[in-house]
Write a protein that holds these residues in place. Sequence first.
Motif, mmCIF file in Angstrom:
data_model
loop_
_atom_site.group_PDB
_atom_site.id
_atom_site.type_symbol
_atom_site.label_atom_id
_atom_site.label_comp_id
_atom_site.label_asym_id
_atom_site.label_seq_id
_atom_site.Cartn_x
_atom_site.Cartn_y
_atom_site.Cartn_z
ATOM 1 N N LEU A 154 51.500 36.906 45.739
ATOM 2 C CA LEU A 154 52.061 36.323 46.954
ATOM 3 C C LEU A 154 51.095 36.565 48.127
ATOM 4 C CD1 LEU A 154 53.406 34.015 48.278
ATOM 5 C CD2 LEU A 154 55.269 35.617 47.970
ATOM 6 N N CYS A 155 50.554 36.837 48.663
ATOM 7 C CA CYS A 155 49.858 37.674 49.871
ATOM 8 C C CYS A 155 51.027 37.072 50.419
ATOM 9 C CB CYS A 155 48.570 37.163 49.851
ATOM 10 S SG CYS A 155 47.997 38.160 51.676
ATOM 11 N N VAL A 156 50.854 38.282 51.541
ATOM 12 C CA VAL A 156 52.006 38.358 53.771
ATOM 13 C C VAL A 156 50.864 38.449 54.058
ATOM 14 C CG1 VAL A 156 53.462 39.769 54.163
ATOM 15 C CG2 VAL A 156 54.148 39.371 51.889
ATOM 16 N N LEU A 157 50.507 37.571 54.401
ATOM 17 C CA LEU A 157 49.400 37.081 55.720
ATOM 18 C C LEU A 157 50.068 38.058 57.203
ATOM 19 C CD1 LEU A 157 48.174 33.500 54.653
ATOM 20 C CD2 LEU A 157 47.502 35.744 54.851
ATOM 21 N N LYS A 158 49.317 37.841 58.107
ATOM 22 C CA LYS A 158 48.374 38.063 58.066
ATOM 23 C C LYS A 158 47.082 39.896 57.350
ATOM 24 C CE LYS A 158 46.786 35.208 62.036
ATOM 25 N NZ LYS A 158 46.596 34.931 63.163
ATOM 26 N N GLY A 159 47.795 40.460 57.872
ATOM 27 C CA GLY A 159 47.613 41.779 57.474
ATOM 28 C C GLY A 159 47.399 42.542 55.689
ATOM 29 N N GLY A 160 48.482 41.396 54.784
ATOM 30 C CA GLY A 160 48.146 42.461 53.899
ATOM 31 C C GLY A 160 46.755 42.037 53.275
ATOM 32 N N TYR A 161 45.699 40.654 53.922
ATOM 33 C CA TYR A 161 44.765 39.658 53.116
ATOM 34 C C TYR A 161 43.577 40.839 52.982
ATOM 35 C CZ TYR A 161 41.205 39.820 57.117
ATOM 36 O OH TYR A 161 40.443 40.546 57.969
ATOM 37 N N LYS A 162 43.125 42.380 53.297
ATOM 38 C CA LYS A 162 42.301 42.851 52.655
ATOM 39 C C LYS A 162 42.305 43.171 51.291
ATOM 40 C CE LYS A 162 39.105 44.527 54.920
ATOM 41 N NZ LYS A 162 37.588 44.697 54.625
ATOM 42 N N PHE A 163 43.764 44.102 51.717
ATOM 43 C CA PHE A 163 44.418 45.036 50.655
ATOM 44 C C PHE A 163 44.405 43.928 49.784
ATOM 45 C CE2 PHE A 163 48.484 46.345 48.515
ATOM 46 C CZ PHE A 163 47.986 47.176 47.774
ATOM 47 N N PHE A 164 44.923 42.555 49.574
ATOM 48 C CA PHE A 164 45.398 41.607 48.513
ATOM 49 C C PHE A 164 43.787 41.121 47.641
ATOM 50 C CE2 PHE A 164 45.103 37.018 48.054
ATOM 51 C CZ PHE A 164 46.725 36.949 46.864
ATOM 52 N N ALA A 165 42.736 41.356 48.411
ATOM 53 C CA ALA A 165 41.813 40.676 48.340
ATOM 54 C C ALA A 165 41.186 41.664 47.341
ATOM 55 C CB ALA A 165 40.684 40.516 49.243
ATOM 56 N N ASP A 166 41.348 43.253 47.735
ATOM 57 C CA ASP A 166 40.207 43.804 46.793
ATOM 58 C C ASP A 166 41.494 44.447 45.277
ATOM 59 O OD1 ASP A 166 38.948 44.548 49.138
ATOM 60 O OD2 ASP A 166 39.687 45.969 49.895
ATOM 61 N N LEU A 167 43.139 43.932 45.928
ATOM 62 C CA LEU A 167 44.356 44.306 44.972
ATOM 63 C C LEU A 167 43.476 43.591 43.565
ATOM 64 C CD1 LEU A 167 46.601 45.766 43.636
ATOM 65 C CD2 LEU A 167 47.622 44.408 44.521
ATOM 66 N N LEU A 168 43.225 41.954 43.786
ATOM 67 C CA LEU A 168 42.875 41.102 42.945
ATOM 68 C C LEU A 168 41.479 41.269 42.450
ATOM 69 C CD1 LEU A 168 44.767 37.714 43.869
ATOM 70 C CD2 LEU A 168 45.520 39.762 42.969
ATOM 71 N N ASP A 169 40.388 41.538 42.974
ATOM 72 C CA ASP A 169 39.378 42.378 42.984
ATOM 73 C C ASP A 169 39.473 43.685 41.295
ATOM 74 O OD1 ASP A 169 37.947 40.282 44.091
ATOM 75 O OD2 ASP A 169 37.683 41.838 45.380
ATOM 76 N N HIS A 170 39.964 44.157 42.057
ATOM 77 C CA HIS A 170 40.349 45.930 40.750
ATOM 78 C C HIS A 170 41.086 44.713 39.301
ATOM 79 C CE1 HIS A 170 38.573 48.537 42.644
ATOM 80 N NE2 HIS A 170 39.695 48.385 43.389
ATOM 81 N N ILE A 171 42.202 43.831 39.799
ATOM 82 C CA ILE A 171 43.168 42.805 38.505
ATOM 83 C C ILE A 171 42.060 42.654 37.762
ATOM 84 C CG2 ILE A 171 45.112 41.501 37.861
ATOM 85 C CD1 ILE A 171 46.347 42.716 40.139
ATOM 86 N N LYS A 172 40.874 41.644 38.444
ATOM 87 C CA LYS A 172 40.399 40.643 38.240
ATOM 88 C C LYS A 172 39.268 41.836 36.532
ATOM 89 C CE LYS A 172 36.942 38.603 39.938
ATOM 90 N NZ LYS A 172 35.864 38.243 41.379
ATOM 91 N N ALA A 173 38.697 42.842 37.199
ATOM 92 C CA ALA A 173 37.925 43.820 36.593
ATOM 93 C C ALA A 173 38.786 44.197 35.357
ATOM 94 C CB ALA A 173 37.182 44.940 37.552
ATOM 95 N N LEU A 174 39.637 45.023 35.162
ATOM 96 C CA LEU A 174 40.834 44.665 33.933
ATOM 97 C C LEU A 174 41.199 43.340 33.042
ATOM 98 C CD1 LEU A 174 43.418 46.468 36.420
ATOM 99 C CD2 LEU A 174 41.353 48.092 34.252
ATOM 100 N N ASN A 175 41.302 42.693 33.314
ATOM 101 C CA ASN A 175 40.863 41.118 33.206
ATOM 102 C C ASN A 175 40.032 40.845 31.951
ATOM 103 O OD1 ASN A 175 43.580 40.255 32.678
ATOM 104 N ND2 ASN A 175 43.648 38.491 34.665
ATOM 105 N N GLN A 176 38.635 41.499 32.532
ATOM 106 C CA GLN A 176 37.639 41.144 31.862
ATOM 107 C C GLN A 176 36.974 42.607 30.663
ATOM 108 O OE1 GLN A 176 34.573 40.882 35.447
ATOM 109 N NE2 GLN A 176 35.004 38.172 35.305
ATOM 110 N N ASN A 177 38.006 43.980 31.161
ATOM 111 C CA ASN A 177 36.921 44.436 30.989
ATOM 112 C C ASN A 177 38.089 45.649 29.462
ATOM 113 O OD1 ASN A 177 34.394 44.490 31.663
ATOM 114 N ND2 ASN A 177 35.745 44.675 33.213
#
Length: 311
Positions: A154-177
């Motif tokens: 759950l992303c708290v907008l608007k200030g959290g969107y960049k941290f949210f996107a980068d955090l999910l990118d790292h979680i996605k990488a952990l999901n894959q690897n």
Amino acid sequence: MYDHLVRLYTGVVHTEVAHAEAGIARPSAPRWTSPVPKTGKQASEQIFPMCSVCCCVMNVTIKTSFVAVTFITQTFSPTLIETTNTLTGFSSNCLVIVIKDEESGYNKNLFCIPKHYEEDLERVFIPHGLILDRTERLARDIMQDMGNHHIVALCVLKGGYKFFADLLDHIKALNQNGDKSVPITVDFVRIKSYCKDTPIEKISIVGELSTLNGKNVLVVEDIIKTGRTMKALLSKLKDNEPKMVKVVSLLIKRTYRSPGYRPDYIGFEIPDKFVVGYALDYNEYFRDLNHICILKERAKEKYKSNVRLLE
């Protein structure tokens, strides 16, 4: 490609250190011309082939086919803090990078700053590279705790969107690897509580929270100042009976106005300074700045005319 891959971490090139810790042998050149700084604000000189360095540095001196680069380091103190989730009662040890009150940050001329903001910023407080490295570690900690179940981020907008996107990118990488793999779905909420510098009385939460019933929810926030808005959001979430709620915040301010609320995961604990960048704004400006920076007082007057309700 070893000598052409150089990574900056809090302004210090640590390629030599990383390989030493991993026990990997490496060529004799390039080498440190003085010891790697470990504590305090120290300067160290590193010699690299000219083609291998692509960064903003100071005191650059050409020596035939080499560049002499002087880096200024900044001290961060990781601190283990016991935190308790006020919604679930979950208690966990949270390793936090604490930035001390006397820390002033970095000279902004060492970094790439958009020209339209150059005169508005005092110093770079947390460089973009450090933010990304810290976010990667937070993603790993979250997956260790929540990686057995479907997660609703759950992303708290608007200030959290960049941290949210980068955090999910790292979680996605952990999901894959990684060893654990869980489905991640996303949702968004906006909390309106500030008008310029002054908190308003009513906290307004915009978003559909009823869909979170029975779900494992990860609330992603950019900065927690007093904790008042986050506690209001957690209260609303509790009304919708999620199975689990955890909160991750990139920043938490050390301020006398705070009642003591601390989220489950924290990137950095910072002094009570006015910071912008990495989607943190002042009247909607500075979201397009990569680094987290300290705003000049006169810049507040410059952008104050853009009066609107901010989250």
